[in-house]
Design a protein around this motif. Structure first.
Motif, PDB file in Angstrom:
ATOM      1  N   LEU A   1     -10.911   7.257  10.533  1.00  0.00           N
ATOM      2  CA  LEU A   1     -12.032   6.450  11.020  1.00  0.00           C
ATOM      3  C   LEU A   1     -13.210   6.458  10.063  1.00  0.00           C
ATOM      4  O   LEU A   1     -14.006   5.517  10.041  1.00  0.00           O
ATOM      5  CB  LEU A   1     -12.468   6.952  12.406  1.00  0.00           C
ATOM      6  N   ASP A   2     -13.340   7.524   9.268  1.00  0.00           N
ATOM      7  CA  ASP A   2     -14.450   7.568   8.306  1.00  0.00           C
ATOM      8  C   ASP A   2     -14.128   6.843   7.008  1.00  0.00           C
ATOM      9  O   ASP A   2     -14.906   6.881   6.049  1.00  0.00           O
ATOM     10  CB  ASP A   2     -14.857   9.015   8.013  1.00  0.00           C
ATOM     11  N   GLY A   3     -12.961   6.185   6.948  1.00  0.00           N
ATOM     12  CA  GLY A   3     -12.607   5.396   5.781  1.00  0.00           C
ATOM     13  C   GLY A   3     -11.753   6.112   4.760  1.00  0.00           C
ATOM     14  O   GLY A   3     -11.239   5.483   3.824  1.00  0.00           O
ATOM     15  N   ARG A   4     -11.571   7.421   4.904  1.00  0.00           N
ATOM     16  CA  ARG A   4     -10.756   8.166   3.952  1.00  0.00           C
ATOM     17  C   ARG A   4      -9.282   7.818   4.117  1.00  0.00           C
ATOM     18  O   ARG A   4      -8.795   7.665   5.220  1.00  0.00           O
ATOM     19  CB  ARG A   4     -10.947   9.675   4.137  1.00  0.00           C
ATOM     20  N   VAL A   5      -8.585   7.733   2.989  1.00  0.00           N
ATOM     21  CA  VAL A   5      -7.141   7.514   3.015  1.00  0.00           C
ATOM     22  C   VAL A   5      -6.447   8.771   3.516  1.00  0.00           C
ATOM     23  O   VAL A   5      -6.857   9.895   3.209  1.00  0.00           O
ATOM     24  CB  VAL A   5      -6.638   7.168   1.593  1.00  0.00           C
ATOM     25  N   ASN A   6      -5.418   8.588   4.325  1.00  0.00           N
ATOM     26  CA  ASN A   6      -4.597   9.715   4.768  1.00  0.00           C
ATOM     27  C   ASN A   6      -3.495   9.937   3.737  1.00  0.00           C
ATOM     28  O   ASN A   6      -2.516   9.177   3.693  1.00  0.00           O
ATOM     29  CB  ASN A   6      -3.985   9.423   6.132  1.00  0.00           C
ATOM     30  N   PRO A   7      -3.608  10.973   2.887  1.00  0.00           N
ATOM     31  CA  PRO A   7      -2.613  11.184   1.837  1.00  0.00           C
ATOM     32  C   PRO A   7      -1.288  11.718   2.359  1.00  0.00           C
ATOM     33  O   PRO A   7      -0.311  11.793   1.613  1.00  0.00           O
ATOM     34  CB  PRO A   7      -3.289  12.203   0.915  1.00  0.00           C
TER      35      PRO A   7
ATOM     36  N   SER B   1       0.826  -1.208   0.000  1.00  0.00           N
ATOM     37  CA  SER B   1       0.000   0.000   0.000  1.00  0.00           C
ATOM     38  C   SER B   1       0.861   1.260   0.000  1.00  0.00           C
ATOM     39  O   SER B   1       1.811   1.373   0.775  1.00  0.00           O
ATOM     40  CB  SER B   1      -0.908   0.004   1.228  1.00  0.00           C
ATOM     41  N   VAL B   2       0.520   2.204  -0.854  1.00  0.00           N
ATOM     42  CA  VAL B   2       1.182   3.504  -0.820  1.00  0.00           C
ATOM     43  C   VAL B   2       0.738   4.277   0.411  1.00  0.00           C
ATOM     44  O   VAL B   2       1.558   4.861   1.135  1.00  0.00           O
ATOM     45  CB  VAL B   2       0.872   4.304  -2.103  1.00  0.00           C
ATOM     46  N   TYR B   3      -0.561   4.281   0.650  1.00  0.00           N
ATOM     47  CA  TYR B   3      -1.150   5.013   1.780  1.00  0.00           C
ATOM     48  C   TYR B   3      -1.688   3.999   2.783  1.00  0.00           C
ATOM     49  O   TYR B   3      -2.823   3.535   2.660  1.00  0.00           O
ATOM     50  CB  TYR B   3      -2.274   5.924   1.293  1.00  0.00           C
ATOM     51  N   PRO B   4      -0.900   3.605   3.779  1.00  0.00           N
ATOM     52  CA  PRO B   4      -1.296   2.502   4.655  1.00  0.00           C
ATOM     53  C   PRO B   4      -2.280   2.874   5.756  1.00  0.00           C
ATOM     54  O   PRO B   4      -2.780   1.991   6.440  1.00  0.00           O
ATOM     55  CB  PRO B   4       0.038   2.071   5.269  1.00  0.00           C
ATOM     56  N   MET B   5      -2.552   4.166   5.938  1.00  0.00           N
ATOM     57  CA  MET B   5      -3.409   4.585   7.048  1.00  0.00           C
ATOM     58  C   MET B   5      -4.705   5.190   6.526  1.00  0.00           C
ATOM     59  O   MET B   5      -4.703   5.968   5.561  1.00  0.00           O
ATOM     60  CB  MET B   5      -2.689   5.628   7.915  1.00  0.00           C
ATOM     61  N   ARG B   6      -5.811   4.818   7.169  1.00  0.00           N
ATOM     62  CA  ARG B   6      -7.110   5.421   6.870  1.00  0.00           C
ATOM     63  C   ARG B   6      -7.668   6.085   8.127  1.00  0.00           C
ATOM     64  O   ARG B   6      -7.422   5.640   9.243  1.00  0.00           O
ATOM     65  CB  ARG B   6      -8.103   4.371   6.370  1.00  0.00           C
TER      66      ARG B   6
END
Length: 218
Positions: free
Chosen positions: A17-23, A10-15
């Motif tokens: 709580l609302d499901g959005r990727v942390n860019p 995964s490039v962006y491993p963290m989301r």
């Protein structure tokens, strides 16, 4: 194992709580392709202003073909505004002037680079946390499990499992006793299969070295 947990691809491993990727948080080895930079799996960097070029943000002097390398281990945690200044940032210093005339006249570059030999690699171990605004200087050697306080400037060597801070960064204390550090280095949890690491996360969150060692696979 939870879906997406420890996904090395995964490039962006963290989301959120609302499901959005942390860019603003990336696995560095998924966004940096530079033959002079080696980065282990799961090492991430974070930024409140994510750059287009993470290599340029993190290690701006480490160009492809440079005479030295930047090596970062697995499971590193690199906070915002960290800058790693590798040895190619230096100018040749043997002459009268350090002015880099050659960068303005490429016909002179071969002679310029001939003066820059035996430049040291910069090496950062596994499971290292570099706090906000840390600067790492050329040739630094940071051991495994090290925590470097925000705003610190690292030069020279820092031993495994120390906490260091200041300018220059100095060891404030060791995180574990010498025998425990030797045990942790022998266990090398960062090289375990991902399933074993996932099972061991409760032990990793505690200070019980033997509990972790007991979970070592095979």
């Amino acid at each position: 194992m939870p879906k997406g947990f420890l996904d090395a691809t995964s490039v962006y491993p963290m989301r959120f709580l609302d499901g959005r990727v942390n860019p603003g948080l990336v696995h560095l080895n998924r966004v940096i392709d530079n033959p002079n930079i080696e980065i282990g799996a799961y090492t991430y960097a974070s930024s409140f202003e994510p750059p287009e070029d993470w290599a340029l943000r993190l290690a701006p002097y480490t160009f492809a073909g440079a005479p030295e390398r930047l090596v970062i281990g697995r499971f590193g945690q690199i906070a915002d505004r960290v800058r790693i200044i590798t040895a190619s940032s230096n100018h040749p210093m043997a002459g009268i002037s350090t002015y880099p005339f050659a960068i303005f006249d490429h016909d002179r570059l071969a002679g310029y680079f001939a003066q820059m030999t035996d430049l040291p690699d910069t090496v950062i171990g596994h499971d290292v946390w570099l706090g906000d605004g840390v600067t790492v200087l050329p040739g630094a050697r940071i051991g495994c499990g090290v925590i470097v306080g925000a705003g610190s400037v690292v030069r020279g060597a820092l031993p495994d499992y120390c906490i260091a801070a200041g300018n220059p960064a100095r060891v404030i204390r060791m995180r574990f006793a010498p025998d425990q550090i030797a045990r942790l280095m022998a266990v090398g949890w960062w090289d375990w299969p991902v399933e074993a690491i996932a099972r061991a996360t409760p032990a990793l969150a505690r200070g019980d070295v033997e509990a972790l060692a007991a979970m070592a696979p095979g």
